[in-house]
Scaffold this motif. Structure first.
Motif, PDB file in Angstrom:
ATOM      1  N   ASN A 187       9.327   5.035   5.737  1.00  0.00           N
ATOM      2  CA  ASN A 187       9.872   3.946   4.934  1.00  0.00           C
ATOM      3  C   ASN A 187      10.252   4.323   3.518  1.00  0.00           C
ATOM      4  O   ASN A 187      11.329   3.967   3.034  1.00  0.00           O
ATOM      5  CB  ASN A 187       8.889   2.773   4.909  1.00  0.00           C
ATOM      6  N   SER A 188       9.388   5.041   2.814  1.00  0.00           N
ATOM      7  CA  SER A 188       9.674   5.346   1.414  1.00  0.00           C
ATOM      8  C   SER A 188      10.876   6.273   1.280  1.00  0.00           C
ATOM      9  O   SER A 188      11.733   6.078   0.405  1.00  0.00           O
ATOM     10  CB  SER A 188       8.443   5.955   0.734  1.00  0.00           C
ATOM     11  N   GLU A 189      10.976   7.272   2.153  1.00  0.00           N
ATOM     12  CA  GLU A 189      12.123   8.182   2.111  1.00  0.00           C
ATOM     13  C   GLU A 189      13.406   7.445   2.496  1.00  0.00           C
ATOM     14  O   GLU A 189      14.457   7.635   1.876  1.00  0.00           O
ATOM     15  CB  GLU A 189      11.906   9.376   3.040  1.00  0.00           C
ATOM     16  N   LEU A 190      13.308   6.590   3.505  1.00  0.00           N
ATOM     17  CA  LEU A 190      14.481   5.818   3.913  1.00  0.00           C
ATOM     18  C   LEU A 190      14.944   4.880   2.804  1.00  0.00           C
ATOM     19  O   LEU A 190      16.139   4.758   2.552  1.00  0.00           O
ATOM     20  CB  LEU A 190      14.162   5.012   5.168  1.00  0.00           C
ATOM     21  N   GLN A 191      13.996   4.226   2.142  1.00  0.00           N
ATOM     22  CA  GLN A 191      14.370   3.281   1.099  1.00  0.00           C
ATOM     23  C   GLN A 191      15.128   3.966  -0.029  1.00  0.00           C
ATOM     24  O   GLN A 191      16.113   3.423  -0.562  1.00  0.00           O
ATOM     25  CB  GLN A 191      13.135   2.570   0.551  1.00  0.00           C
ATOM     26  N   LEU A 192      14.703   5.163  -0.392  1.00  0.00           N
ATOM     27  CA  LEU A 192      15.416   5.914  -1.427  1.00  0.00           C
ATOM     28  C   LEU A 192      16.839   6.226  -0.983  1.00  0.00           C
ATOM     29  O   LEU A 192      17.789   6.088  -1.766  1.00  0.00           O
ATOM     30  CB  LEU A 192      14.662   7.210  -1.746  1.00  0.00           C
TER      31      LEU A 192
END
Length: 221
Positions: A187-192
């Motif tokens: 999630n965090s990598e995708l959100q960036l």
């Protein structure tokens, strides 16, 4: 189909993405004919199995041709004046069909009230892309449908909040240009990755410019 489109589909097939939405609103699938949308499906089927494709359907004829190919149809809710018209359309969809709800296309959108009535009437689709909804509205819709409806948020602006509210996932337009390296399923990598492309899209004036921007990235040499 041009070689560039086959190359794009081949690259898409190598990603971890669960399913690819064809002839959707971003690529202006509504401007194609039913025959042309069928040709798009056939091109993608030469690179991906049917269960990794979803056909955005702008007419019931589109639904029939997608189902005939074993591809899940996603019917766009369009020009529905009231909930009764929406229920009538849902009743015409085959088992396994999905929906796409966006206030740009219809005054009657798929909200918690319509979801509850559809469930009670036995015409609830198995899932759909729902646009322009907050996490609170996601929670309300998923509470009304229960486990029988897979909610995909049409926005990637807050994926953690969407999933926490009950969404099964998101429709990731900002990844449609296939960045290399492709972000990990985290999630965090995708959100960036989403935020970077979304900021560029938000700076553009209108849908045609955003479509052209994504195409330029997707078909880079």
């Amino acid at each position: 189909m041009p070689d560039a489109l086959h190359d794009y589909a081949a690259r898409a097939a190598r990603t971890w993405v669960d399913a690819w939405l064809l002839s959707g609103s971003t690529t202006r699938g509504d401007l194609l004919t039913t025959l042309q949308r069928g040709q798009v499906i056939d091109m993608w089927l030469s690179h991906l199995p049917a269960d990794r494709l979803i056909a955005c359907c702008w007419s019931l004829d589109d639904v029939a041709q997608a189902a005939a190919r074993g591809v899940a149809p996603m019917m766009v809710l369009r020009d529905l004046p009231d909930p009764d018209a929406a229920l009538a359309l849902l009743a015409e969809l085959p088992q396994g069909a999905l929906i796409y709800s966006h206030p740009m296309y219809t005054a009657t959108t798929f909200d918690a009230d319509l979801a509850a009535v559809a469930a009670a009437a036995g015409v609830l689709p198995v899932g759909g892309k729902i646009a322009k909804v907050s996490p609170a509205k996601i929670a309300a819709i998923t509470a009304a449908t229960g486990a029988g409806f897979a909610f995909w948020d049409g926005s990637t602006r807050h994926i953690a909040d969407s999933v926490a509210a009950g969404a099964a996932g998101v429709i990731a337009t900002p990844l449609s240009w296939l960045p290399d390296p492709f972000p990990a399923r985290q999630n965090s990598e995708l959100q960036l990755a989403f935020d970077e492309t979304q900021a560029a899209l938000d700076a553009l004036a209108a849908r045609p410019q955003r479509k052209a921007y994504l195409e330029q990235l997707a078909f880079r040499s």
